[in-house]
Design a protein around this motif. Structure first.
Motif, PDB file in Angstrom:
ATOM      1  N   ILE A  75       1.227  11.004   0.292  1.00 42.45           N
ATOM      2  CA  ILE A  75      -0.187  11.307   0.074  1.00 42.45           C
ATOM      3  C   ILE A  75      -0.698  10.498  -1.114  1.00 42.45           C
ATOM      4  O   ILE A  75      -0.195  10.622  -2.223  1.00 42.45           O
ATOM      5  CB  ILE A  75      -0.392  12.816  -0.169  1.00 42.45           C
ATOM      6  N   GLY A  76      -1.682   9.640  -0.840  1.00 41.11           N
ATOM      7  CA  GLY A  76      -2.197   8.759  -1.883  1.00 41.11           C
ATOM      8  C   GLY A  76      -1.182   7.728  -2.320  1.00 41.11           C
ATOM      9  O   GLY A  76      -1.167   7.319  -3.488  1.00 41.11           O
ATOM     10  N   GLY A  77      -0.353   7.277  -1.396  1.00 38.69           N
ATOM     11  CA  GLY A  77       0.785   6.428  -1.730  1.00 38.69           C
ATOM     12  C   GLY A  77       0.501   4.947  -1.870  1.00 38.69           C
ATOM     13  O   GLY A  77       1.442   4.151  -1.989  1.00 38.69           O
ATOM     14  N   ILE A  90      14.522   6.278   6.032  1.00 35.57           N
ATOM     15  CA  ILE A  90      13.332   6.835   6.673  1.00 35.57           C
ATOM     16  C   ILE A  90      13.064   6.112   7.987  1.00 35.57           C
ATOM     17  O   ILE A  90      13.049   4.885   8.041  1.00 35.57           O
ATOM     18  CB  ILE A  90      12.101   6.691   5.754  1.00 35.57           C
ATOM     19  N   ASP A  91      12.842   6.868   9.049  1.00 34.10           N
ATOM     20  CA  ASP A  91      12.529   6.270  10.343  1.00 34.10           C
ATOM     21  C   ASP A  91      11.052   5.882  10.458  1.00 34.10           C
ATOM     22  O   ASP A  91      10.727   4.836  11.006  1.00 34.10           O
ATOM     23  CB  ASP A  91      12.895   7.234  11.472  1.00 34.10           C
ATOM     24  N   GLN A  92      10.164   6.745   9.958  1.00 29.55           N
ATOM     25  CA  GLN A  92       8.731   6.457  10.050  1.00 29.55           C
ATOM     26  C   GLN A  92       8.011   6.941   8.796  1.00 29.55           C
ATOM     27  O   GLN A  92       8.182   8.080   8.373  1.00 29.55           O
ATOM     28  CB  GLN A  92       8.116   7.139  11.276  1.00 29.55           C
ATOM     29  N   ILE A  93       7.200   6.051   8.217  1.00 25.89           N
ATOM     30  CA  ILE A  93       6.420   6.375   7.026  1.00 25.89           C
ATOM     31  C   ILE A  93       4.938   6.399   7.383  1.00 25.89           C
ATOM     32  O   ILE A  93       4.426   5.474   8.018  1.00 25.89           O
ATOM     33  CB  ILE A  93       6.639   5.331   5.906  1.00 25.89           C
ATOM     34  N   THR A  94       4.269   7.462   6.964  1.00 18.21           N
ATOM     35  CA  THR A  94       2.814   7.561   7.094  1.00 18.21           C
ATOM     36  C   THR A  94       2.227   7.710   5.696  1.00 18.21           C
ATOM     37  O   THR A  94       2.731   8.492   4.890  1.00 18.21           O
ATOM     38  CB  THR A  94       2.401   8.775   7.946  1.00 18.21           C
ATOM     39  N   ILE A  95       1.172   6.958   5.413  1.00 20.01           N
ATOM     40  CA  ILE A  95       0.485   7.075   4.128  1.00 20.01           C
ATOM     41  C   ILE A  95      -0.924   7.590   4.380  1.00 20.01           C
ATOM     42  O   ILE A  95      -1.673   7.006   5.171  1.00 20.01           O
ATOM     43  CB  ILE A  95       0.432   5.728   3.384  1.00 20.01           C
ATOM     44  N   PHE A 102      -6.080  -0.437   0.963  1.00 17.56           N
ATOM     45  CA  PHE A 102      -4.623  -0.542   1.043  1.00 17.56           C
ATOM     46  C   PHE A 102      -4.145  -0.802   2.469  1.00 17.56           C
ATOM     47  O   PHE A 102      -3.003  -1.223   2.672  1.00 17.56           O
ATOM     48  CB  PHE A 102      -3.964   0.739   0.530  1.00 17.56           C
ATOM     49  N   PHE A 103      -4.993  -0.576   3.452  1.00 18.58           N
ATOM     50  CA  PHE A 103      -4.572  -0.645   4.846  1.00 18.58           C
ATOM     51  C   PHE A 103      -4.212  -2.070   5.282  1.00 18.58           C
ATOM     52  O   PHE A 103      -3.485  -2.267   6.247  1.00 18.58           O
ATOM     53  CB  PHE A 103      -5.672  -0.123   5.764  1.00 18.58           C
ATOM     54  N   ASN A 104      -4.737  -3.060   4.578  1.00 18.63           N
ATOM     55  CA  ASN A 104      -4.502  -4.448   4.963  1.00 18.63           C
ATOM     56  C   ASN A 104      -3.073  -4.895   4.721  1.00 18.63           C
ATOM     57  O   ASN A 104      -2.587  -5.824   5.351  1.00 18.63           O
ATOM     58  CB  ASN A 104      -5.460  -5.373   4.203  1.00 18.63           C
ATOM     59  N   ASP A 105      -2.401  -4.251   3.756  1.00 21.03           N
ATOM     60  CA  ASP A 105      -1.013  -4.586   3.453  1.00 21.03           C
ATOM     61  C   ASP A 105      -0.141  -3.559   4.163  1.00 21.03           C
ATOM     62  O   ASP A 105       0.291  -2.571   3.584  1.00 21.03           O
ATOM     63  CB  ASP A 105      -0.787  -4.553   1.938  1.00 21.03           C
ATOM     64  N   ASN A 106       0.106  -3.764   5.456  1.00 23.52           N
ATOM     65  CA  ASN A 106       0.683  -2.729   6.287  1.00 23.52           C
ATOM     66  C   ASN A 106       1.931  -3.211   7.027  1.00 23.52           C
ATOM     67  O   ASN A 106       1.841  -3.724   8.135  1.00 23.52           O
ATOM     68  CB  ASN A 106      -0.374  -2.256   7.294  1.00 23.52           C
ATOM     69  N   PRO A 107       3.122  -3.041   6.416  1.00 25.32           N
ATOM     70  CA  PRO A 107       4.363  -3.425   7.101  1.00 25.32           C
ATOM     71  C   PRO A 107       4.548  -2.602   8.380  1.00 25.32           C
ATOM     72  O   PRO A 107       3.950  -1.542   8.539  1.00 25.32           O
ATOM     73  CB  PRO A 107       5.441  -3.077   6.067  1.00 25.32           C
ATOM     74  N   ASN A 108       5.384  -3.094   9.261  1.00 26.43           N
ATOM     75  CA  ASN A 108       5.574  -2.433  10.552  1.00 26.43           C
ATOM     76  C   ASN A 108       6.051  -0.994  10.423  1.00 26.43           C
ATOM     77  O   ASN A 108       5.753  -0.156  11.264  1.00 26.43           O
ATOM     78  CB  ASN A 108       6.582  -3.229  11.399  1.00 26.43           C
ATOM     79  N   GLN A 109       6.798  -0.704   9.358  1.00 23.13           N
ATOM     80  CA  GLN A 109       7.374   0.635   9.214  1.00 23.13           C
ATOM     81  C   GLN A 109       6.335   1.646   8.719  1.00 23.13           C
ATOM     82  O   GLN A 109       6.551   2.844   8.785  1.00 23.13           O
ATOM     83  CB  GLN A 109       8.552   0.593   8.236  1.00 23.13           C
ATOM     84  N   ILE A 110       5.208   1.162   8.232  1.00 24.06           N
ATOM     85  CA  ILE A 110       4.213   2.043   7.627  1.00 24.06           C
ATOM     86  C   ILE A 110       2.953   2.109   8.485  1.00 24.06           C
ATOM     87  O   ILE A 110       2.446   1.100   8.929  1.00 24.06           O
ATOM     88  CB  ILE A 110       3.835   1.553   6.213  1.00 24.06           C
ATOM     89  N   ARG A 111       2.473   3.329   8.682  1.00 23.81           N
ATOM     90  CA  ARG A 111       1.161   3.482   9.312  1.00 23.81           C
ATOM     91  C   ARG A 111       0.262   4.270   8.360  1.00 23.81           C
ATOM     92  O   ARG A 111       0.725   5.134   7.615  1.00 23.81           O
ATOM     93  CB  ARG A 111       1.248   4.164  10.666  1.00 23.81           C
ATOM     94  N   TYR A 112      -1.031   3.939   8.383  1.00 22.30           N
ATOM     95  CA  TYR A 112      -1.989   4.568   7.478  1.00 22.30           C
ATOM     96  C   TYR A 112      -2.914   5.513   8.232  1.00 22.30           C
ATOM     97  O   TYR A 112      -3.250   5.283   9.394  1.00 22.30           O
ATOM     98  CB  TYR A 112      -2.840   3.505   6.781  1.00 22.30           C
ATOM     99  N   GLU A 113      -3.312   6.572   7.538  1.00 20.00           N
ATOM    100  CA  GLU A 113      -4.342   7.480   8.024  1.00 20.00           C
ATOM    101  C   GLU A 113      -5.368   7.647   6.910  1.00 20.00           C
ATOM    102  O   GLU A 113      -5.004   7.752   5.738  1.00 20.00           O
ATOM    103  CB  GLU A 113      -3.765   8.851   8.395  1.00 20.00           C
ATOM    104  N   LYS A 114      -6.638   7.692   7.289  1.00 20.83           N
ATOM    105  CA  LYS A 114      -7.712   7.849   6.311  1.00 20.83           C
ATOM    106  C   LYS A 114      -7.831   9.312   5.891  1.00 20.83           C
ATOM    107  O   LYS A 114      -7.918  10.202   6.734  1.00 20.83           O
ATOM    108  CB  LYS A 114      -9.041   7.386   6.916  1.00 20.83           C
ATOM    109  N   ALA A 115      -7.803   9.542   4.574  1.00 18.99           N
ATOM    110  CA  ALA A 115      -7.969  10.895   4.055  1.00 18.99           C
ATOM    111  C   ALA A 115      -9.405  11.360   4.250  1.00 18.99           C
ATOM    112  O   ALA A 115     -10.350  10.600   4.020  1.00 18.99           O
ATOM    113  CB  ALA A 115      -7.607  10.932   2.577  1.00 18.99           C
ATOM    114  N   LEU A 116      -9.567  12.593   4.671  1.00 11.15           N
ATOM    115  CA  LEU A 116     -10.894  13.165   4.890  1.00 11.15           C
ATOM    116  C   LEU A 116     -11.391  13.833   3.614  1.00 11.15           C
ATOM    117  O   LEU A 116     -10.611  14.470   2.896  1.00 11.15           O
ATOM    118  CB  LEU A 116     -10.848  14.187   6.021  1.00 11.15           C
TER     119      LEU A 116
END
Length: 266
Positions: A75-77, A90-95, A102-116
Motif C-alpha cells: 500500500i503506497g509502495g 513472492i509470486d505476485q505483487i500488487t501495489i 509510478f505506474f510507468n515503471d512497471n516490471p512484469n511481476q508488479i501490477r498497479y491499482e489506483k487508490a480510491l
C-alpha cells in the motif's frame, strides 16, 4: 494558544482527519495523491529506498526465511522497492498507489491499482498472504477505515506489516520543510484501538526511529539501510520508549521514538 477543537488533535486525543466528511476527504486526497512522488521519488534513476535494514529488523525477519507468498499487496509502495528483501519469494505483487506517476515503471511481476479517495480497496475478501503499509497511513485522513479495509483484504492466517509515525510531525496547519501538506502521525493509543477494532492479533509492536537517529546520516546514508544504525536506534528507542508525547512543545519532549512497527495477523 490552541482552541479546544484544535487542542484535542495536538493532544493526541483525536486523530485529525479520521472523522472528515467525503468532501474534506476528497480535498485531502487531491493534496496528497502525488505529494510523495513530487517530494523526492520523481527521478527513478536517483531514487533510493532508505528503510531496508529497518523493515527487515522489525518485520521481514519474523516471517521466516523460506516462507513463500502467493499474493502480496504493497500500500503506497511507489516503485515496489520495499519488497526487495523478499521479492524472490513472492509470486505476485500488487501495489495500491494514489499517484499514477509510478505506474510507468512497471516490471512484469508488479501490477498497479489506483487508490480510491474513499478508502475502499478494489480487492475481494481474504485476498493477500501479506500486506505491507510503510509510511502511507499518515498521508491519509480516514485511517480507521483503511485499517479495516486492509484487514478485510488479508487472508485468514496472513500477515500485515505496518510502520507509521506516532508523533504529530509538527504543526500541520503550516508549511513544514521536507514534509507534504497534510501528513501527520497517528497517536499510539488510537493506532491500537483501530487495530483491535479491525480484529487483528498484534504479533509484535515495536517503537522505532528515535528522534535523533537521522543525524547518523553523516556516517550512514541512508541511515535506516544500515544494520548498525538500526541497532543504535533500537537501543535509544528502548531507553526513551516511555515518552509517548504526541505533539512536542519543548526540546526534551522531542526525545522519543517517532514511529511504531506492527506485525499483525488475521
Amino acid at each position: 494558544m490552541l482552541d479546544d477543537n484544535v487542542h484535542q488533535y495536538f493532544s493526541g486525543k483525536k486523530l485529525y482527519g479520521d472523522d472528515f466528511s467525503i468532501e474534506q476527504i476528497m480535498e485531502w486526497y487531491e493534496d496528497e495523491k502525488d505529494a510523495y512522488f513530487n517530494l523526492g521519488a520523481k527521478n527513478r534513476d536517483n531514487y533510493k529506498y532508505g528503510y531496508h535494514a529497518l523493515n527487515y529488523s522489525y518485520g521481514f525477519r519474523f516471517l521466516g526465511s523460506k516462507k513463500r507468498f502467493s499474493r502480496v499487496l504493497s500500500i503506497g509502495g511507489a516503485y515496489g522497492d520495499e519488497l526487495s528483501p523478499i521479492k524472490d519469494r513472492i509470486d505476485q505483487i500488487t501495489i495500491l498507489e494514489s499517484s499514477i506517476e509510478f505506474f510507468n515503471d512497471n516490471p512484469n511481476q508488479i501490477r498497479y491499482e489506483k487508490a480510491l479517495p474513499t478508502g475502499e480497496m478494489p480487492f475481494p475478501d481474504n485476498c493477500f498472504d501479506l500486506i505491507t503499509c510503510f509510511g502511507t497511513l499518515h498521508h491519509i485522513p480516514n485511517v480507521s477505515k483503511i485499517i479495516n479495509e486492509i484487514y478485510r483484504c488479508t487472508r485468514v492466517g496472513g500477515y500485515t506489516l505496518i510502520r507509521e509515525p506516532i508523533v504529530s510531525m509538527g504543526d500541520w496547519r503550516e508549511s513544514r520543510k521536507g514534509l507534504t501538506k497534510r501528513e501527520r502521525g497517528i497517536p499510539i493509543h488510537m493506532f491500537r484501538e483501530f487495530i483491535n477494532s479491525a480484529g487483528y492479533k498484534i504479533v509484535e509492536e515495536t517503537k522505532c526511529m528515535f528522534s535523533l537517529t537521522s543525524r547518523l546520516r553523516y556516517i550512514f546514508d541512508p541511515v535506516y539501510n544500515s544494520n548498525t544504525a538500526v541497532m543504535i536506534d533500537k537501543l535509544f528507542c528502548m531507553l526513551f520508549g516511555w515518552n509517548t508525547t504526541y505533539h512536542a512543545t519543548n526540546p526534551f519532549s522531542k526525545l522519543r521514538p517517532t514511529s511504531i512497527f506492527y506485525i499483525l495477523q488475521k
